[in-house]
Design a protein around this motif. Structure first.
Motif, PDB file in Angstrom:
ATOM      1  N   VAL A 151       0.813  -1.222   0.000  1.00 39.64           N
ATOM      2  CA  VAL A 151       0.000   0.000   0.000  1.00 39.64           C
ATOM      3  C   VAL A 151       0.844   1.269   0.000  1.00 39.64           C
ATOM      4  CG1 VAL A 151      -2.093  -0.998   0.990  1.00 39.64           C
ATOM      5  CG2 VAL A 151      -0.340  -0.114   2.512  1.00 39.64           C
ATOM      6  N   ILE A 152       2.055   1.218   0.554  1.00 42.66           N
ATOM      7  CA  ILE A 152       2.863   2.451   0.589  1.00 42.66           C
ATOM      8  C   ILE A 152       3.782   2.573  -0.620  1.00 42.66           C
ATOM      9  CG2 ILE A 152       2.842   2.684   3.110  1.00 42.66           C
ATOM     10  CD1 ILE A 152       5.810   1.673   2.993  1.00 42.66           C
ATOM     11  N   ARG A 153       3.767   1.573  -1.524  1.00 43.02           N
ATOM     12  CA  ARG A 153       4.736   1.603  -2.619  1.00 43.02           C
ATOM     13  C   ARG A 153       4.656   2.879  -3.442  1.00 43.02           C
ATOM     14  NH1 ARG A 153       5.238  -3.623  -6.368  1.00 43.02           N
ATOM     15  NH2 ARG A 153       5.962  -2.096  -7.845  1.00 43.02           N
ATOM     16  N   ARG A 154       3.453   3.243  -3.870  1.00 40.29           N
ATOM     17  CA  ARG A 154       3.329   4.390  -4.775  1.00 40.29           C
ATOM     18  C   ARG A 154       3.668   5.728  -4.097  1.00 40.29           C
ATOM     19  NH1 ARG A 154       1.930   1.874  -9.603  1.00 40.29           N
ATOM     20  NH2 ARG A 154       3.866   0.738  -9.498  1.00 40.29           N
ATOM     21  N   PRO A 155       3.143   6.000  -2.898  1.00 40.57           N
ATOM     22  CA  PRO A 155       3.574   7.240  -2.227  1.00 40.57           C
ATOM     23  C   PRO A 155       5.081   7.263  -1.962  1.00 40.57           C
ATOM     24  CG  PRO A 155       1.592   6.400  -1.213  1.00 40.57           C
ATOM     25  CD  PRO A 155       2.031   5.360  -2.189  1.00 40.57           C
ATOM     26  N   ALA A 156       5.653   6.107  -1.595  1.00 37.06           N
ATOM     27  CA  ALA A 156       7.095   6.076  -1.320  1.00 37.06           C
ATOM     28  C   ALA A 156       7.888   6.333  -2.599  1.00 37.06           C
ATOM     29  CB  ALA A 156       7.483   4.734  -0.702  1.00 37.06           C
ATOM     30  N   GLU A 157       7.416   5.757  -3.724  1.00 35.57           N
ATOM     31  CA  GLU A 157       8.110   6.011  -4.989  1.00 35.57           C
ATOM     32  C   GLU A 157       8.007   7.484  -5.365  1.00 35.57           C
ATOM     33  OE1 GLU A 157       6.246   3.297  -7.714  1.00 35.57           O
ATOM     34  OE2 GLU A 157       7.204   1.563  -6.788  1.00 35.57           O
ATOM     35  N   ALA A 158       6.817   8.046  -5.184  1.00 42.44           N
ATOM     36  CA  ALA A 158       6.628   9.466  -5.508  1.00 42.44           C
ATOM     37  C   ALA A 158       7.559  10.332  -4.670  1.00 42.44           C
ATOM     38  CB  ALA A 158       5.174   9.866  -5.285  1.00 42.44           C
ATOM     39  N   ALA A 159       7.714   9.970  -3.378  1.00 40.79           N
ATOM     40  CA  ALA A 159       8.600  10.739  -2.502  1.00 40.79           C
ATOM     41  C   ALA A 159      10.051  10.602  -2.969  1.00 40.79           C
ATOM     42  CB  ALA A 159       8.455  10.274  -1.062  1.00 40.79           C
ATOM     43  N   SER A 160      10.435   9.381  -3.380  1.00 40.71           N
ATOM     44  CA  SER A 160      11.837   9.183  -3.776  1.00 40.71           C
ATOM     45  C   SER A 160      12.156   9.935  -5.075  1.00 40.71           C
ATOM     46  CB  SER A 160      12.129   7.688  -3.927  1.00 40.71           C
ATOM     47  OG  SER A 160      11.509   7.184  -5.097  1.00 40.71           O
TER      48      SER A 160
END
Lengths: 399, 177
Positions: free
Chosen positions: A83-92
Motif C-alpha cells: 500500500v505504501i509503494r506508490r507514495p514512497a516512490e513518488a517521494a523518492s
C-alpha cells in the motif's frame, strides 16, 4: 472479490485536490525559500547556512527514507509494503529537488565547516590528522557519490516498478535482487553523509552512534510522512476501498518501534559520552544541556519519545486513522526540533533561534511537497501486478 | 431426560463461514461461546469482541514493577549500601541505571505476558470436553468450529442446535461433558 476490478488510477476529485494542495505548497515553498535566501544578505551567511543545513537534513530524510522503506518491503514482503509503494516512490522521485537544495551547502561549506579553514586545521592537531579525509575536495567527491548512488537506486526502483505495472515479468526479480545490496548502500551512505554534512561542523567531536541515529531518524521521518499521506488518500477512491485499519496498524507498529530505536540510539550516545567523561567528547552535551539548549533537549525527551511512545502503545489508537495521523504529524514536527537541537548548537553556544529557522524548513518542505504531489498524480495508486496484491487486499478483511 | 451436555458445536469448512457464524451468534445474544481454528483469524476476534481483555494491563503492571525494581535495586546498591566514589561521579548516577531499568522492564513485562496468558486461558488444562467430538481433532488441520456452551443463559439444546444448523454449518453435534 469485487476489489479485483477496481480502477487504481488517480481519480478526478483526488487529482483536483492534489493540484490545489500542490499550488498551496508551492506558494509556501517559494515564499519561504525566497525569504530564507534574502536572509543571507539581510541577517548574514552564518545564520542562513546553519538554518539551511538542518532543514536540508530533514528534506533529505523525506526523500531517501521512503527509498529505504521501498527496499525493505521488496526484501521482506508484507501487505503494509504494497500500500505504501506508490507514495514512497513518488517521494523518492523528488531526489532532483533534493540535489538542487544541496547546492547552497556545497557553496557555503566554508561557512559551515571549520576544517575548510587552513588556520583552524593547523591550530588543531586532531583535525590535522583528519585532513586527508576532511578536505573540501574529498568531501565534495563523497557528496557526489552519496547522491549519485541514491539517484541510481531511485531511478532503478521507479523504472522497474513502472515496468511491473505494464506486465514485464523480469521486473520482480530486478526489484527484489537490488533490495538487499541497496539497503547496505543506504546504511553506509547515510552513515558517512551524516558525518560529513552534520557531525563535521565540529571536526574535533566524534560519536559512533551518529550514523545509526540518522538512519533510524530518516526511516521514522519517512514512515510518519507516509502515514499522513495514506490517511489523506484514504478519503478518496481507490484507497478508500483498499486501505484497512490493519495496514495502518502495521505502519503504526513501525512508528512505535522507530520512536523507541530513536530514543535508544540518542540515549546510548549520551550514556557513552556521559560515562566516559572524556574532555574531547563531553563539549557536545555540555552545550546541548545548558545555555537554553537544555530546554529543547527536554522537549525532545517528552515530545519525541515519552508522549508518542505512551500513545502508540495503544492498539486502538494505531487503528484509528485520524489519531494515528495526528501523532505522525506531531512526530514530524519533533523531527524538525531534533535536527535543530543536534546541529544548530555546533555554531551557537547559547540558544539561538533565527527567523530563518522557521522559513527555511517550512519553505523547503513546501517546495518538496509541491514536487511530491506532482509525482503522486503520475502513476496508479496501487501496483497492479505486485504478486502480493491479492494478499494485501484481503489483509484485514473476511476470507 | 438426556444427560447434561457441555454445549452444542458446529463445524465450518471456511474461515469466512465461521466469522459470519460468530457474528450471528453475538447478534443472537449468546455470551458463553468459543471458536476454534487451525490458525489465528484477526476478523474472528473482531466478530467476537475479544480484543479487550486484561492481558495488556497485566503486561503494563509487570513492566512498571520491573522498571521500579530495576531502578531501586541499583539505587540501594550504589547510594545506600555501597556508596563508593568512582572518579568523582555522583552516587546517584541515574543515566547509568537506565539500561538495567529498561532490561528489567522488558523482562518482567514479557514474563507477565506469558504468565498472564496462561492464567487467563486457564492453562494448563489436561481435559477439555470439546475433544469428546471426534471430528474436533480437525480444528488443528483444516476445519473451523464454534461451540455454544450450556452455561449460557440463552442456551437451549434444541433451539441452539437449530440456530447453528441455520449458519452454513457442515455438521452440528452435541458435546458431552
Amino acid at each position: 472479490m469485487t476489489l479485483e476490478r477496481i480502477d487504481y488510477s488517480v481519480p478526478v476529485d483526488l487529482k483536483q485536490d492534489l493540484s490545489s494542495l500542490r499550488t498551496r505548497a508551492l506558494a509556501v515553498g517559494v515564499i519561504g525559500v525566497a525569504a530564507t535566501l534574502a536572509g543571507m544578505f539581510v541577517v548574514g551567511p552564518t545564520d542562513f547556512y546553519r538554518s539551511w543545513l538542518w532543514s536540508y537534513l530533514f528534506v533529505l530524510g523525506l526523500t531517501v527514507g521512503p527509498l529505504g522503506w521501498l527496499m525493505l518491503q521488496y526484501a521482506t514482503g508484507g501487505a503494509w509494503g504494497v500500500v505504501i509503494r506508490r507514495p514512497a516512490e513518488a517521494a523518492s522521485r523528488t531526489i532532483w529537488l533534493t540535489i538542487l537544495l544541496f547546492i547552497p551547502i556545497l557553496v557555503g561549506a566554508n561557512n559551515l565547516y571549520p576544517w575548510t579553514h587552513a588556520a583552524y586545521v593547523q591550530s588543531h592537531p586532531t583535525v590535522l590528522h583528519k585532513a586527508a579525509y576532511l578536505n573540501i575536495t574529498a568531501w565534495s567527491i563523497r557528496a557526489f557519490i552519496y547522491l549519485f548512488g541514491f539517484v541510481l537506486l531511485i531511478l532503478h526502483y521507479n523504472k522497474w516498478s513502472a515496468r511491473e505495472d505494464s506486465g514485464d515479468t523480469r521486473a520482480r526479480g530486478k526489484l527484489t535482487f537490488f533490495a538487499g545490496p541497496g539497503l547496505i548502500y543506504q546504511a553506509l551512505a547515510v552513515t558517512f553523509l551524516s558525518v560529513d554534512w552534520a557531525m563535521s561542523q565540529d571536526p574535533t567531536w566524534f560519536s559512533t552512534m551518529w550514523g545509526l541515529l540518522f538512519i533510524a531518524s530518516q526511516l521514522l521521518t519517512a514512515v510518519a510522512f507516509l502515514i499522513t499521506v495514506m490517511v489523506m488518500l484514504q478519503r478518496y477512491s481507490p484507497m478508500r476501498e483498499v486501505l484497512t485499519a490493519r495496514h495502518l496498524h502495521d505502519l503504526g507498529k513501525f512508528t512505535l518501534a522507530l520512536v523507541m530505536v530513536w530514543a535508544y540510539f540518542s540515549f546510548s550516545q549520551f550514556l557513552i559520552v556521559w560515562a566516559g567523561n572524556l574532555p574531547e567528547e563531553i563539549p557536545f552535551y555540555l552545550r546541548r544541556m545548558n545555555h537554553g539548549w537544555g530546554w529543547v533537549g527536554l522537549l525532545l525527551v517528552f515530545g519525541h519519545f515519552a508522549l508518542p511512545f505512551a500513545l502508540l502503545l495503544s492498539r486502538d489508537l494505531k487503528r484509528n486513522y485520524k489519531l494515528l495521523r495526528n501523532i505522525a504529524f506531531f512526530i514530524l514536527v519533533m523531527r524538525f526540533v531534533d535536527l535543530f537541537w543536534l546541529t544548530k548548537p555546533f555554531a551557537y553556544e547559547n540558544f539561538h533561534l533565527s527567523w530563518m529557522d522557521i522559513t527555511a524548513p517550512v519553505g523547503m518542505t513546501g517546495l518538496w511537497l509541491a514536487y511530491f504531489f506532482t509525482n503522486l498524480q503520475q502513476r496508479p495508486l496501487m501496483p497492479v501486478n505486485d504478486p502480493n496484491l491479492e494478499e494485501t487486499l484481503e489483509h484485514g478483511r473476511e476470507h | 431426560m438426556k444427560a447434561p451436555v457441555y454445549g452444542v458445536m458446529a463445524e465450518f469448512e471456511t474461515p469466512g463461514a465461521l466469522v459470519r457464524a460468530a457474528k450471528a451468534t453475538v447478534a443472537k445474544g449468546y455470551k458463553k461461546f468459543d471458536a476454534y481454528t487451525p490458525f489465528p483469524i484477526e476478523e474472528l476476534s473482531d466478530a467476537m469482541h475479544l480484543h479487550h481483555n486484561k492481558l495488556p494491563l497485566i503486561v503494563l503492571l509487570g513492566g512498571i514493577c520491573g522498571g521500579t525494581l530495576g531502578y531501586l535495586l541499583q539505587y540501594f546498591i550504589t547510594v545506600i549500601y555501597y556508596p563508593i566514589n568512582i572518579a568523582g561521579r555522583p552516587l546517584h548516577s541515574w543515566p547509568s541505571y537506565i539500561i538495567i531499568t529498561f532490561e528489567l522492564t522488558i523482562l518482567l513485562a514479557s514474563i507477565s505476558a506469558v504468565g498472564g496468558l496462561f492464567a487467563l486461558c486457564g492453562l494448563p488444562m489436561p481435559y477439555h470436553p470439546t475433544f469428546n467430538v471426534p471430528r474436533f481433532a480437525m480444528a488443528s488441520n483444516d476445519r473451523f468450529f464454534l461451540c455454544i456452551e450450556s452455561t449460557d443463559p440463552l442456551f437451549d439444546r434444541t433451539k441452539t442446535g437449530e440456530f447453528l444448523e441455520s449458519l452454513e454449518a457442515k455438521e452440528v453435534s452435541e458435546v458431552a461433558h
